[in-house]
Scaffold this active site. Structure first.
Site, PDB file in Angstrom:
ATOM      1  N   THR A  47      73.266  35.197 -51.644  1.00  0.00           N
ATOM      2  CA  THR A  47      73.598  36.573 -51.246  1.00  0.00           C
ATOM      3  C   THR A  47      72.874  37.619 -52.079  1.00  0.00           C
ATOM      4  O   THR A  47      72.469  38.661 -51.570  1.00  0.00           O
ATOM      5  CB  THR A  47      75.125  36.797 -51.406  1.00  0.00           C
ATOM      6  N   SER A 100      72.670  28.841 -50.158  1.00  0.00           N
ATOM      7  CA  SER A 100      72.901  27.648 -50.987  1.00  0.00           C
ATOM      8  C   SER A 100      73.578  26.523 -50.212  1.00  0.00           C
ATOM      9  O   SER A 100      73.621  25.385 -50.694  1.00  0.00           O
ATOM     10  CB  SER A 100      73.692  27.993 -52.244  1.00  0.00           C
ATOM     11  N   THR A 105      84.376  25.986 -60.577  1.00  0.00           N
ATOM     12  CA  THR A 105      84.518  25.757 -59.145  1.00  0.00           C
ATOM     13  C   THR A 105      84.633  27.118 -58.450  1.00  0.00           C
ATOM     14  O   THR A 105      85.129  28.073 -59.048  1.00  0.00           O
ATOM     15  CB  THR A 105      85.747  24.850 -58.861  1.00  0.00           C
ATOM     16  N   GLN A 143      92.922  16.481 -55.898  1.00  0.00           N
ATOM     17  CA  GLN A 143      92.691  17.653 -55.037  1.00  0.00           C
ATOM     18  C   GLN A 143      93.215  18.924 -55.706  1.00  0.00           C
ATOM     19  O   GLN A 143      92.882  20.027 -55.282  1.00  0.00           O
ATOM     20  CB  GLN A 143      93.427  17.470 -53.708  1.00  0.00           C
ATOM     21  N   CYS A 144      94.075  18.781 -56.729  1.00  0.00           N
ATOM     22  CA  CYS A 144      94.614  19.964 -57.412  1.00  0.00           C
ATOM     23  C   CYS A 144      93.512  20.633 -58.227  1.00  0.00           C
ATOM     24  O   CYS A 144      92.666  19.955 -58.805  1.00  0.00           O
ATOM     25  CB  CYS A 144      95.733  19.571 -58.369  1.00  0.00           C
TER      26      CYS A 144
END
Ligand code: ASP
Length: 343
Positions: A15, A60, A167, A278-279
């Site tokens: 971006t 990306s 993340t 997944q947490c």
């Protein structure tokens, strides 16, 4: 007069350098030559800045292993010519690329800072300026004659995070990244707060081995979800070099014969299977609940508190090195570059 420190700015797309296309309003990446025109403040920093585009700028979402390897090769080629590196990258897969770079540039001992923006650089309220200026400033900061930062990091919205702990957490807010299992490394305010004790101080020797040349599409990820088809576990994994299971909570799974059988076949094939949660925060703790028994008994590797992005990068890296099964299992739970909290 400026010091002799120099920073190489590597543009990959994202971006930060996008404009609306001619046929629609959808943003597309464009060439990024007139950087100084957009951010004249860069010339005020106490370092010289060169810039280079990695290849044709990409969103990306389209960045894959050839781009990770091209970036690795470029930085290795230029490592003696520059004090530090800033990589301009799209935010969508920045944590994947930056995590990968942390393994591909193991023991480089130089700052490699990824940044980008949520709004293009030419727009009025863009977050690109602050992100870029501060990233360059950190990349050129010296401490006792050596770079202050000696690892791969992401700088975004006033915080510097360890790359392989980061993340993407938000598609709209300027605070797009977080590092749920490791504190931020630096925070920029009126003063720069530096958490010195948390910075990586790599002690290993730099090795000019371009392992990246063997990064294949051979790492599989299976996200567990209630009522998922057994067919996923019965699939053909013969081309896989590692499988990452994204499990529930502290590393739990449904107890199914298809999973037990899959793990038996994987062990017989010498295929490492890794458990990450997944947490966003916390760690895998197989054995805490009976619901993790099928994985524990099946010899699944504990990914502990690693992010999926980092586990994926580490699996690619170890597979590219041709790491044998037993060594892979052992190395995965060791910290190579601060990616896992080893007890
Ligand atoms: N789609 C863009 C990309 O990841 C989003 C961004 O840069 O923020 O390239």
């Amino acid at each position: 007069m400026k010091t002799t420190k120099s920073v190489l700015l590597i543009y990959t797309g994202g971006t930060i350098g996008m404009l609306a296309g001619q046929s629609s309003d959808a943003l597309i990446p464009v060439e990024f030559n007139d950087l100084d025109q957009h951010i004249p403040e860069l010339s005020l920093l106490d370092c010289t800045i060169d810039h280079i585009a990695l290849n044709r700028p990409k969103d990306s979402s389209n960045i894959e292993s050839p781009d990770w390897m091209a970036l690795q090769r470029l930085i290795i080629e230029k490592k003696d010519a520059y004090f530090g590196f800033v990589v301009l990258h799209g935010t969508d897969t920045m944590s994947y690329a930056a995590s990968m770079a942390s393994f591909l540039l193991l023991n480089l001992k130089k700052p490699v800072i990824f940044t980008g923006s949520q709004l293009p650089i030419g727009t009025l309220r863009t977050d690109a300026k602050e992100n870029l200026i501060t990233a360059v400033e950190i990349a050129s900061t010296e401490h006792n004659g050596a770079p202050l930062l000696q690892e791969v990091a992401i700088y975004f919205e006033y915080k510097l995070y360890r790359a392989n702990r980061s993340t993407k957490i938000n598609a709209h807010h300027f605070q797009a990244f977080d590092s749920p299992n490791y504190p931020w490394l630096m925070r920029s305010g009126v003063h720069m707060e530096i958490q010195n004790d948390l910075l990586l101080r790599p002690s290993g020797e730099w090795k000019d081995v371009v392992v990246g040349q063997d990064l294949e599409q051979s790492i599989y990820v299976i996200t567990l979800y209630p009522n998922m088809p057994d067919a996923i576990f019965n699939a053909d994994f013969s081309a896989a070099k590692a499988v990452i299971l994204e499990t529930f909570g502290s590393g739990n799974s449904m107890q199914r014969a298809s999973i037990r059988d899959f793990l038996k076949r994987a062990a017989a094939q010498g295929l490492p299977v890794i458990n990450v949660s997944q947490c966003l925060g916390g760690a895998v703790e197989m054995g805490r609940y009976a619901a993790s028994n099928v994985l524990l008994e099946g010899g699944v590797i504990n990914g502990y508190d690693m992010t999926l992005e980092s586990a994926l990068a580490k699996a690619h890296y170890l597979a590219a090195l041709g790491t044998p099964y037993e060594v892979f299992k052992k190395s995965f739970v060791d910290s190579l570059c601060g990616e896992i909290s080893v007890k």
